[in-house]
Design an enzyme around this catalytic site. Structure first.
Site, PDB file in Angstrom:
ATOM      1  N   THR A 191       0.813  -1.222   0.000  1.00  0.00           N
ATOM      2  CA  THR A 191       0.000   0.000   0.000  1.00  0.00           C
ATOM      3  C   THR A 191       0.842   1.266   0.000  1.00  0.00           C
ATOM      4  O   THR A 191       0.474   2.257  -0.621  1.00  0.00           O
ATOM      5  CB  THR A 191      -0.956  -0.008   1.217  1.00  0.00           C
ATOM      6  OG1 THR A 191      -1.841  -1.120   1.072  1.00  0.00           O
ATOM      7  CG2 THR A 191      -1.763   1.269   1.303  1.00  0.00           C
ATOM      8  N   SER A 227       1.114  -7.468  -0.809  1.00  0.00           N
ATOM      9  CA  SER A 227       1.666  -8.553   0.007  1.00  0.00           C
ATOM     10  C   SER A 227       0.760  -9.775   0.066  1.00  0.00           C
ATOM     11  O   SER A 227       1.236 -10.879   0.341  1.00  0.00           O
ATOM     12  CB  SER A 227       2.007  -8.060   1.411  1.00  0.00           C
ATOM     13  OG  SER A 227       0.854  -7.784   2.167  1.00  0.00           O
ATOM     14  N   THR A 257       1.180  -4.412   4.431  1.00  0.00           N
ATOM     15  CA  THR A 257       0.917  -4.734   5.839  1.00  0.00           C
ATOM     16  C   THR A 257       0.220  -6.071   6.051  1.00  0.00           C
ATOM     17  O   THR A 257       0.336  -6.654   7.120  1.00  0.00           O
ATOM     18  CB  THR A 257       0.081  -3.624   6.506  1.00  0.00           C
ATOM     19  OG1 THR A 257      -1.154  -3.474   5.806  1.00  0.00           O
ATOM     20  CG2 THR A 257       0.846  -2.309   6.509  1.00  0.00           C
ATOM     21  N   ASP A 258      -0.487  -6.581   5.049  1.00  0.00           N
ATOM     22  CA  ASP A 258      -1.262  -7.800   5.270  1.00  0.00           C
ATOM     23  C   ASP A 258      -0.412  -9.024   5.582  1.00  0.00           C
ATOM     24  O   ASP A 258      -0.841  -9.879   6.368  1.00  0.00           O
ATOM     25  CB  ASP A 258      -2.176  -8.091   4.074  1.00  0.00           C
ATOM     26  CG  ASP A 258      -3.384  -7.167   4.045  1.00  0.00           C
ATOM     27  OD1 ASP A 258      -3.993  -6.955   5.117  1.00  0.00           O
ATOM     28  OD2 ASP A 258      -3.708  -6.643   2.971  1.00  0.00           O
TER      29      ASP A 258
END
Length: 163
Positions: free
Chosen positions: A12, A54, A83-84
């Site tokens: 992101t 990710s 971030t995932d």
């Protein structure tokens, strides 16, 4: 710290909005421009390894990230990452000898007003300079051990992993 190696993987933090497609796509890494604008007092290089969300990363991608880190001579490494699955990648990087590796990202694209990207990058830069060798995550104003953190997708933040 005199030099910082930055490994970029997408996520992101580097997403841009394509109006003609009404979608987000991962663009050029933003961190170099951010650090230049802030006038940091160290040299850095940006090594783009991936340009992926990710959620689409696999073991081969994580091996490529690890190889990129192992293949450079500097001790201090910052990894920008979606971030995932940041926690999974941080865990896959465990055991890198002679390195301080800090993963960070953003919950909103760096180009968006009010993005957490600059704050997270600043936190990660401070962490990579002061922590002992190991792999860490810098998100939401905290430094996390990858074995003791999780992303709470409902609350859109990182928090201590339960038990």
């Amino acid at each position: 710290m005199q030099h910082l190696t930055i490994v970029t993987t997408g996520g992101t933090i580097d997403k841009i909005y394509f109006d003609d497609k009404s979608t987000f796509q991962i663009g050029e890494p933003q961190i170099g421009e951010i650090l230049q604008a802030l006038g940091v007092a160290f040299t850095f290089e940006v090594l783009p390894v991936l340009r992926k969300d990710s959620l689409h990363m696999d073991a081969a991608d994580r091996a490529a990230i690890r190889a990129a880190i192992e293949g450079q001579p500097h001790r201090h490494v910052l990894v920008t990452h979606g971030t995932d699955t940041m926690v999974e990648t941080a865990q896959a990087l465990a055991g890198l000898a002679g390195r301080v590796v800090v993963l960070t990202g953003a919950l909103n694209p760096a180009l968006f007003k009010g993005s957490d990207a600059v704050f997270n990058i600043g936190c990660a830069v401070g962490a990579v300079q002061t922590l002992p060798d190991g792999v860490y995550i810098a998100m939401n104003g905290r430094i996390w051990d990858p074995e003791r953190v999780r992303k709470n997708r409902d609350a859109n933040r990182f928090e201590a992993a339960q038990g």
